[in-house]
Design a protein around this motif. Structure first.
Motif, mmCIF file in Angstrom:
data_model
loop_
_atom_site.group_PDB
_atom_site.id
_atom_site.type_symbol
_atom_site.label_atom_id
_atom_site.label_comp_id
_atom_site.label_asym_id
_atom_site.label_seq_id
_atom_site.Cartn_x
_atom_site.Cartn_y
_atom_site.Cartn_z
ATOM 1 N N ASP A 249 -16.593 -19.490 -14.330
ATOM 2 C CA ASP A 249 -16.983 -20.874 -14.041
ATOM 3 C C ASP A 249 -18.440 -21.069 -14.472
ATOM 4 N N ILE A 250 -18.684 -21.113 -15.763
ATOM 5 C CA ILE A 250 -20.037 -21.203 -16.302
ATOM 6 C C ILE A 250 -20.624 -22.588 -16.001
ATOM 7 N N PRO A 251 -21.770 -22.649 -15.328
ATOM 8 C CA PRO A 251 -22.306 -23.932 -14.858
ATOM 9 C C PRO A 251 -23.118 -24.698 -15.906
ATOM 10 N N PHE A 252 -22.551 -24.836 -17.103
ATOM 11 C CA PHE A 252 -23.189 -25.609 -18.163
ATOM 12 C C PHE A 252 -22.138 -26.485 -18.841
ATOM 13 N N ALA A 253 -22.597 -27.579 -19.425
ATOM 14 C CA ALA A 253 -21.700 -28.563 -20.024
ATOM 15 C C ALA A 253 -21.022 -28.018 -21.280
ATOM 16 N N SER A 254 -19.892 -28.613 -21.611
ATOM 17 C CA SER A 254 -19.160 -28.259 -22.825
ATOM 18 C C SER A 254 -19.988 -28.592 -24.063
ATOM 19 N N ARG A 255 -19.782 -27.820 -25.120
ATOM 20 C CA ARG A 255 -20.403 -28.046 -26.435
ATOM 21 C C ARG A 255 -21.930 -28.129 -26.347
ATOM 22 N N MET B 132 -16.463 -19.403 -22.424
ATOM 23 C CA MET B 132 -17.402 -19.179 -23.521
ATOM 24 C C MET B 132 -17.110 -20.122 -24.684
ATOM 25 N N ARG B 133 -15.847 -20.279 -24.989
ATOM 26 C CA ARG B 133 -15.454 -21.172 -26.078
ATOM 27 C C ARG B 133 -15.782 -22.624 -25.725
ATOM 28 N N ARG B 134 -15.594 -22.983 -24.470
ATOM 29 C CA ARG B 134 -15.853 -24.361 -24.039
ATOM 30 C C ARG B 134 -17.307 -24.754 -24.219
ATOM 31 N N ILE B 135 -18.230 -23.877 -23.867
ATOM 32 C CA ILE B 135 -19.648 -24.249 -23.894
ATOM 33 C C ILE B 135 -20.256 -24.164 -25.294
ATOM 34 N N ALA C 8 -8.109 -15.829 -27.589
ATOM 35 C CA ALA C 8 -8.775 -16.970 -26.957
ATOM 36 C C ALA C 8 -9.083 -18.084 -27.957
ATOM 37 N N GLY C 9 -8.642 -17.916 -29.210
ATOM 38 C CA GLY C 9 -8.810 -18.982 -30.193
ATOM 39 C C GLY C 9 -10.034 -18.861 -31.070
ATOM 40 N N PHE C 10 -10.661 -17.695 -31.105
ATOM 41 C CA PHE C 10 -11.827 -17.481 -31.960
ATOM 42 C C PHE C 10 -11.402 -16.894 -33.309
ATOM 43 N N GLU C 11 -12.194 -17.192 -34.336
ATOM 44 C CA GLU C 11 -12.075 -16.522 -35.629
ATOM 45 C C GLU C 11 -13.068 -15.370 -35.619
ATOM 46 N N VAL C 12 -12.581 -14.141 -35.656
ATOM 47 C CA VAL C 12 -13.428 -12.977 -35.415
ATOM 48 C C VAL C 12 -13.841 -12.288 -36.708
ATOM 49 N N ALA D 285 -18.818 -11.095 -34.429
ATOM 50 C CA ALA D 285 -19.201 -12.499 -34.295
ATOM 51 C C ALA D 285 -17.926 -13.320 -34.261
ATOM 52 N N ALA D 286 -17.677 -13.993 -33.147
ATOM 53 C CA ALA D 286 -16.457 -14.775 -32.959
ATOM 54 C C ALA D 286 -16.808 -16.256 -33.094
ATOM 55 N N ARG D 287 -16.268 -16.895 -34.100
ATOM 56 C CA ARG D 287 -16.615 -18.285 -34.401
ATOM 57 C C ARG D 287 -15.632 -19.246 -33.745
ATOM 58 N N LYS D 288 -16.189 -20.291 -33.133
ATOM 59 C CA LYS D 288 -15.361 -21.364 -32.607
ATOM 60 C C LYS D 288 -15.050 -22.328 -33.748
ATOM 61 N N ALA D 289 -13.769 -22.453 -34.063
ATOM 62 C CA ALA D 289 -13.376 -23.323 -35.175
ATOM 63 C C ALA D 289 -13.806 -24.755 -34.901
#
Length: 211
Positions: free
Chosen positions: A95-101, A125-128, A179-183, A205-209
Motif C-alpha cells: 500500500d504505497i502512500p504515493f499517487a499513481s504515475r 510499483m507499476r501503479r506509481i 506483473a506486466g513489466f518489460e524486463v 530494469a523493468a519498464r512500464k509500457a
C-alpha cells in the motif's frame, strides 16, 4: 515485550543491515542504483545503504518507504544531504502512500524477499510509475540449480524467523514479467563468497509500457 518482539525491533534490523552492506553486495548495488533518473522512489529504503550509489545530478527528487521507522532517520539525513527534495515515510509495499504515475524510477534492492504479498507490491510499483518509467531491481531468490533449490526449500522456514521474514525461494525475473513489466535482464548469478542457498541474484530494469 516478548523475546521475539525484542529481537525483531532491536537485533533483526542490525543483522539485515550488516548482511545487506557487505562488500560483494555493495558491488552489485553499484551496478543498479546509479541508473536511477528523474523523480525516484525507493522501496525499502532502510537506513540509506543505497544513497552512496545514486548519480546525484541525475535525480530530481527522492521518495521512499520502509516499515521500520527507526531505520528511516539515517536514510532521511543521507538523502537530504544530496540536495534533493525528500519525502520518506513509514509504510509497506502493498500500500504505497504515493499517487499513481508519480515517479520516473522505482528502485528495489533486496526487498521483495521480505514483503508479505509480492504480487501486490509489484502492482503498486507499476501503479506509481509514470508511463515509460523503469523499476530497477536487484533481488535474491530461487536458484536455478535443483540441488541448491532443494536446500532453499529446507532452510527457508527457519531462515524467515531469523531474517525478518526473508524468503529464499521467490522468483524474480518472471515475477516482474507476470506483473506486466518489460524486463531487460542486466545480470544474474550467485554472490561470490556467499552460500549458494542464500544469494542467487537477478538484477535488471523493468519498464512500464506506455499507455
Amino acid at each position: 515485550m516478548g523475546l521475539g518482539d525484542w529481537y525483531d525491533a532491536h537485533i533483526m534490523p542490525r543483522v539485515i543491515g550488516c548482511a545487506c552492506s557487505t562488500g560483494q553486495v555493495l558491488k552489485r548495488r553499484a551496478m543498479v542504483v546509479p541508473l536511477a533518473r528523474g523523480d525516484v522512489f525507493e522501496l525499502g529504503c532502510g537506513c540509506g545503504i543505497n544513497q552512496q550509489f545514486y548519480d546525484v545530478d541525475a535525480v530530481t527528487s527522492y521518495a521512499g518507504i520502509d516499515p521500520h521507522e527507526g531505520m528511516l532517520e539515517t536514510a532521511r539525513e543521507a538523502a537530504t544531504g544530496n540536495g534533493w527534495s525528500v519525502d520518506m515515510r513509514q509504510g509497506v509495499g502493498e500500500d504505497i502512500p504515493f499517487a499513481s504515475r508519480t515517479f520516473d524510477t522505482v528502485v528495489c534492492t533486496f526487498t521483495l524477499c521480505t514483503v508479505e504479498d509480492p504480487k501486490q507490491v509489484l502492482s503498486e510499483m507499476r501503479r506509481i510509475l509514470k508511463p515509460g518509467g523503469t523499476a530497477l531491481f536487484l533481488e535474491h531468490g530461487r536458484a536455478p540449480d535443483a540441488n541448491v533449490a532443494k536446500w532453499q526449500d529446507r532452510i527457508e522456514p527457519v531462515w524467515k524467523k531469523l531474517a525478518g521474514g526473508c524468503h529464499l525461494t521467490r522468483p524474480i525475473f518472471s515475477a516482474f514479467r507476470g506483473a506486466g513489466f518489460e524486463v531487460n535482464e542486466l545480470g544474474e548469478g550467485y554472490m561470490p563468497k556467499t552460500p549458494k542457498w542464500v544469494m542467487w541474484n537477478e538484477w535488471g530494469a523493468a519498464r512500464k509500457a506506455e499507455v
